[in-house]
Structures are given as structure tokens and as C-alpha cells.
Design a protein around this motif. Structure first.
Motif: not given
Length: 236
Positions: A1-27
Motif C-alpha cells: 500500500m505504501i512503499r519507501a525506497e531509499n527515501l532521503s532528504r537534506s536541508f543544506a548540509a543537514r541530512r534530515a531523512v537518510d535512506g528509509l526503506n519500508f513497506s506497509l501492507p494494506a489493512g
């Protein structure tokens, strides 16, 4: 239902989210936990399509949130901590407004009115509602269109004990028809309504397991699991 693949986000030099991998099944009803500053809000903003990832992708019901944003958002309902309600509108007017925004027939509001028990306040101005009914109205707006995924950000924040118990019962029932991702600071809430836990610390995933399995690994204590995985000293 929801799947993240190497999800990352940086703000300037700061890494706020670093390589998230997960999936959540329906229900499933899943908790999204982490200390303040762990990256929860940034992750939620990427899942909902409000913020572009620096790298990686996130899918909702198979749709990439940035390659196919309209299709992904059609599958998603979001209740922020402070529901975006117009205080000068009546509850019924807010629901009709949101239904039109989503391209839904006005008859679609009947089901969410019943599910969120709003029948007695439909003609009240939203600026005069109790916090509990504001949360219920925001949830009803998120439920319009029967989205596959519901994201709830601190849905019981500021509620009194009776309102908290009522909202938790409502959330438990939603798991039968929707995949629910619940961001909260309250471990008691996780214990009461969630069957799965995602936990992040310093932008990285440190737990992705059923609530029962995670508790069992730490002597039955969800608090001990949280402190251990997030490297928190209990008296700090």
C-alpha cells in the motif's frame, strides 16, 4: 500500500531523512515513532507529496508520489495535527467544500458524517467546536473519497481523556477498510491502536516490526524498546 525506497532528504548540509526503506501492507494500523527532530515530519511531508525527496522514491498504492502525484494523492487522506478547517464555515459546509475539491458527489459526505459521529454538530460553526469535534471533522474530510491510505499526525493531541478514548476507538475501526499510518509521541496510543511500528532516529530507520514482536524483544515493554532503539537515556 505504501512503499519507501531509499527515501532521503537534506536541508543544506543537514541530512534530515537518510535512506528509509519500508513497506506497509494494506489493512495495517502502523505507528510512526521517533524522538523530536528524528525526521518524522519531513518523512510525512514526502509521503503526502508536499516535499520532494533529495533522493529515493515513495509509492502510494503503486503510484510514485512525484511522477504520478494526482493518482497518488487520490489514494491518500491526511489529518495534520491542526486540521485545516475554516472557522467561519459550518461543519456541513466544510464537508461539501472538500467534497467539491475532490470531485466527489455531495452524497459522499453522508458516510463520513455517520462514521465520525458528526450528525449533532453539522450546523455548528467550526470556530465554535470543541477540539474533539474539530479533530473528527478533520478526519471526516480526510476520509472523503475512501482513500486507501490514511496518515494521522498526533490525532489525539489536546483532547481530554474521554475524547482520546473515543478517537482511539474510531482509529481502531478504520484499520478494517484503510491502511493507517499514525504519527504520535504517546506510547499508550501505540499500545491501544497499532499492530505495527516504524521507528526512526536521526533520520534512519531503527525498527520495522509488529508491535508484539518488538515488545517481546524488550521484556514486554514498548518504552524500553523505544529508549533502546533511539539511544535515549531514561532520565535524560
Amino acid at each position: 500500500m505504501i512503499r519507501a525506497e531509499n527515501l532521503s532528504r537534506s536541508f543544506a548540509a543537514r541530512r534530515a531523512v537518510d535512506g528509509l526503506n519500508f513497506s506497509l501492507p494494506a489493512g495495517s494500523v502502523s505507528a510512526f515513532l521517533g524522538p523530536n527532530g528524528a525526521g518524522k515530519t519531513t518523512t510525512l511531508r514526502m509521503i503526502t507529496g508536499a516535499l520532494a525527496p533529495s533522493s529515493g522514491r515513495v509509492f502510494v498504492a503503486g503510484f510514485d508520489t512525484f511522477e504520478h502525484p494526482y493518482q497518488a494523492r487520490a489514494q491518500l487522506g491526511f489529518l495534520p495535527e491542526k486540521p485545516p478547517l475554516y472557522p467561519e464555515l459550518r461543519v456541513s459546509e466544510q464537508l461539501r467544500f472538500v467534497a467539491r475539491l475532490k470531485g466527489l458527489p455531495l452524497s459522499s459526505i453522508d458516510a463520513v458524517i455517520e462514521r465520525c459521529a458528526l450528525g449533532d454538530v453539522l450546523q455548528q460553526l467550526q470556530g465554535q467546536l470543541s477540539k474533539g469535534f474539530r479533530q473528527r471533522t478533520g478526519l471526516a474530510c480526510a476520509l472523503l473519497g475512501s482513500p486507501s491510505l490514511l496518515i494521522l499526525d498526533e490525532p489525539t493531541s489536546g483532547l481530554d481523556p474521554a475524547q482520546i478514548e473515543s478517537m482511539r476507538g474510531l482509529i481502531r475501526g478504520l484499520g478494517a477498510d484503510h491502511t493507517v499510518l499514525l504519527s504520535t509521541h504517546l506510547l499508550s496510543e501505540v499500545q491501544a491502536v497499532c499492530d505495527h511500528i516504524l521507528m526512526i532516529h536521526q533520520g534512519r530507520l531503527v525498527a520495522d516490526d509488529s508491535r508484539e514482536a518488538l515488545q517481546a524483544a524488550y521484556g514486554g515493554s514498548l518504552q524500553t524498546a523505544f529508549f533502546s532503539r533511539c539511544q535515549i537515556e531514561p532520565n535524560s
